[in-house]
Design a protein around this motif. Structure first.
Motif, PDB file in Angstrom:
ATOM      1  N   ILE A  27       0.925  -1.127  -0.101  1.00 25.31           N
ATOM      2  CA  ILE A  27       0.110  -0.008  -0.227  1.00 25.31           C
ATOM      3  C   ILE A  27       0.980   1.143   0.031  1.00 25.31           C
ATOM      4  O   ILE A  27       0.290   2.278  -0.226  1.00 25.31           O
ATOM      5  N   PHE A  28       2.191   1.063   0.296  1.00 23.39           N
ATOM      6  CA  PHE A  28       2.888   2.345   0.149  1.00 23.39           C
ATOM      7  C   PHE A  28       2.771   3.065  -1.196  1.00 23.39           C
ATOM      8  O   PHE A  28       2.684   2.338  -2.258  1.00 23.39           O
ATOM      9  N   ASN A  29       2.817   4.469  -1.368  1.00 20.09           N
ATOM     10  CA  ASN A  29       2.690   5.027  -2.382  1.00 20.09           C
ATOM     11  C   ASN A  29       1.454   5.135  -3.174  1.00 20.09           C
ATOM     12  O   ASN A  29       1.233   5.728  -4.255  1.00 20.09           O
ATOM     13  N   ILE A  30       0.315   4.655  -2.394  1.00 22.15           N
ATOM     14  CA  ILE A  30      -0.884   4.831  -2.823  1.00 22.15           C
ATOM     15  C   ILE A  30      -1.184   6.274  -2.691  1.00 22.15           C
ATOM     16  O   ILE A  30      -1.303   6.898  -1.639  1.00 22.15           O
ATOM     17  N   ASN A  31      -1.799   7.011  -3.766  1.00 20.40           N
ATOM     18  CA  ASN A  31      -1.785   8.421  -3.570  1.00 20.40           C
ATOM     19  C   ASN A  31      -3.270   9.066  -3.552  1.00 20.40           C
ATOM     20  O   ASN A  31      -3.533  10.045  -3.424  1.00 20.40           O
ATOM     21  N   ALA A  32      -4.074   7.946  -4.008  1.00 24.37           N
ATOM     22  CA  ALA A  32      -5.372   8.202  -4.167  1.00 24.37           C
ATOM     23  C   ALA A  32      -6.316   7.230  -4.124  1.00 24.37           C
ATOM     24  O   ALA A  32      -5.929   6.042  -4.726  1.00 24.37           O
ATOM     25  N   THR A  51      -7.543  12.000  -2.001  1.00 25.70           N
ATOM     26  CA  THR A  51      -6.080  11.867  -2.071  1.00 25.70           C
ATOM     27  C   THR A  51      -5.474  11.735  -0.500  1.00 25.70           C
ATOM     28  O   THR A  51      -6.077  11.918   0.281  1.00 25.70           O
ATOM     29  N   GLY A  52      -4.374  11.278  -0.682  1.00 29.72           N
ATOM     30  CA  GLY A  52      -3.688  11.107   0.697  1.00 29.72           C
ATOM     31  C   GLY A  52      -3.630  12.468   1.335  1.00 29.72           C
ATOM     32  O   GLY A  52      -3.673  12.523   2.682  1.00 29.72           O
ATOM     33  N   GLY A  53      -3.694  13.619   0.765  1.00 30.90           N
ATOM     34  CA  GLY A  53      -3.739  14.688   1.444  1.00 30.90           C
ATOM     35  C   GLY A  53      -5.214  15.432   1.925  1.00 30.90           C
ATOM     36  O   GLY A  53      -5.239  16.445   2.168  1.00 30.90           O
ATOM     37  N   SER A  54      -6.251  14.320   1.707  1.00 33.08           N
ATOM     38  CA  SER A  54      -7.665  14.416   1.928  1.00 33.08           C
ATOM     39  C   SER A  54      -8.369  15.604   1.149  1.00 33.08           C
ATOM     40  O   SER A  54      -9.174  15.908   1.250  1.00 33.08           O
ATOM     41  N   ASN A  55      -7.663  15.575  -0.247  1.00 33.75           N
ATOM     42  CA  ASN A  55      -8.335  16.620  -1.239  1.00 33.75           C
ATOM     43  C   ASN A  55      -9.435  15.336  -1.772  1.00 33.75           C
ATOM     44  O   ASN A  55      -9.284  14.321  -2.102  1.00 33.75           O
ATOM     45  N   ASN A  75      -0.275   1.132   9.144  1.00 36.72           N
ATOM     46  CA  ASN A  75       0.913   0.843   8.180  1.00 36.72           C
ATOM     47  C   ASN A  75       0.442  -0.459   7.247  1.00 36.72           C
ATOM     48  O   ASN A  75       1.302  -0.579   6.433  1.00 36.72           O
ATOM     49  N   THR A  76      -0.501  -1.232   7.761  1.00 39.89           N
ATOM     50  CA  THR A  76      -0.805  -2.211   6.955  1.00 39.89           C
ATOM     51  C   THR A  76      -1.940  -2.351   6.026  1.00 39.89           C
ATOM     52  O   THR A  76      -2.150  -3.017   5.054  1.00 39.89           O
ATOM     53  N   GLN A  77      -2.619  -1.332   6.211  1.00 38.27           N
ATOM     54  CA  GLN A  77      -4.164  -1.048   5.458  1.00 38.27           C
ATOM     55  C   GLN A  77      -4.628   0.462   5.442  1.00 38.27           C
ATOM     56  O   GLN A  77      -4.359   1.036   6.252  1.00 38.27           O
ATOM     57  N   HIS A  78      -5.010   0.591   4.098  1.00 39.68           N
ATOM     58  CA  HIS A  78      -5.947   1.869   4.113  1.00 39.68           C
ATOM     59  C   HIS A  78      -7.122   1.623   3.872  1.00 39.68           C
ATOM     60  O   HIS A  78      -7.567   0.544   3.199  1.00 39.68           O
ATOM     61  N   THR A  79      -8.162   2.459   4.573  1.00 39.35           N
ATOM     62  CA  THR A  79      -9.589   2.163   4.283  1.00 39.35           C
ATOM     63  C   THR A  79     -10.085   3.526   3.844  1.00 39.35           C
ATOM     64  O   THR A  79     -10.093   4.735   4.306  1.00 39.35           O
ATOM     65  N   VAL A  80     -11.135   3.439   2.792  1.00 34.31           N
ATOM     66  CA  VAL A  80     -11.851   4.383   2.277  1.00 34.31           C
ATOM     67  C   VAL A  80     -13.236   4.253   2.446  1.00 34.31           C
ATOM     68  O   VAL A  80     -13.612   2.924   2.269  1.00 34.31           O
ATOM     69  N   TYR A  81     -14.121   5.134   2.759  1.00 34.34           N
ATOM     70  CA  TYR A  81     -15.402   4.889   3.010  1.00 34.34           C
ATOM     71  C   TYR A  81     -16.192   6.010   2.038  1.00 34.34           C
ATOM     72  O   TYR A  81     -15.774   7.202   1.743  1.00 34.34           O
ATOM     73  N   LEU A  82     -17.454   5.504   1.688  1.00 39.39           N
ATOM     74  CA  LEU A  82     -18.189   6.368   0.952  1.00 39.39           C
ATOM     75  C   LEU A  82     -19.761   6.252   1.555  1.00 39.39           C
ATOM     76  O   LEU A  82     -20.170   5.487   1.788  1.00 39.39           O
ATOM     77  N   GLN A  83     -19.896   7.463   2.333  1.00 36.69           N
ATOM     78  CA  GLN A  83     -21.182   7.581   3.028  1.00 36.69           C
ATOM     79  C   GLN A  83     -22.267   8.161   2.071  1.00 36.69           C
ATOM     80  O   GLN A  83     -22.020   9.165   1.421  1.00 36.69           O
ATOM     81  N   LYS A 101      -1.648   4.293  -7.508  1.00 32.93           N
ATOM     82  CA  LYS A 101      -0.389   4.174  -6.910  1.00 32.93           C
ATOM     83  C   LYS A 101       0.791   4.707  -7.880  1.00 32.93           C
ATOM     84  O   LYS A 101       0.622   4.407  -9.024  1.00 32.93           O
ATOM     85  N   ALA A 102       1.461   5.671  -7.296  1.00 32.60           N
ATOM     86  CA  ALA A 102       2.635   6.238  -8.015  1.00 32.60           C
ATOM     87  C   ALA A 102       3.654   4.898  -8.425  1.00 32.60           C
ATOM     88  O   ALA A 102       3.701   4.100  -7.926  1.00 32.60           O
TER      89      ALA A 102
END
Length: 118
Positions: A27-32, A51-55, A75-83, A101-102
């Motif tokens: 998951i490193f370098n996932i930018n959006a 994005t990683g900067g929450s844009n 450090n081992t996972q990213h989670t994205v939600y859609l309400q 991912k870059a």
């Protein structure tokens, strides 16, 4: 990168659902991360992305009703939600989680079906 989406289902118009997508693996370098949807007979379209900067960016059709957010604290996972609030029958579609991912890699999860009845 593996993407596991959940949270779809059947809801009446005006109701709400919350989709979740867990990204694991490299998951490193996932930018959006984001959500796309595809309705029967239509092309896949962007719903929302963050994005990683929450844009954030939203499709015009969901602005004011849907909110995307992410949790990158692990450090081992990213989670994205859609309400998704104030759902409409035209929101009926298969929703797909996406990760960018870059430098130039794209990953897709299996879709989750959202059905909004009138």
């Amino acid at each position: 990168v593996q993407l596991q989406a959940s949270g779809g289902g059947l809801v009446q118009a005006g109701g709400s659902l919350r989709l979740s997508c867990v990204a694991s693996g490299s998951i490193f370098n996932i930018n959006a991360m984001g959500w796309y949807r595809q309705a029967p007979g239509k092309e896949r379209e962007l719903v929302a992305a963050i994005t990683g900067g929450s844009n954030t960016i939203y499709a015009d059709s969901v602005k004011g009703r849907f909110t995307i957010s992410r949790d990158g604290s692990s450090n081992t996972q990213h989670t994205v939600y859609l309400q998704m609030n104030s759902l409409k029958p035209e929101d009926t579609a298969v929703y797909y989680c996406n990760a960018m991912k870059a430098p130039n890699r794209e990953y897709w999860g299996l879709g989750t079906l959202v059905t909004v009845s009138s």
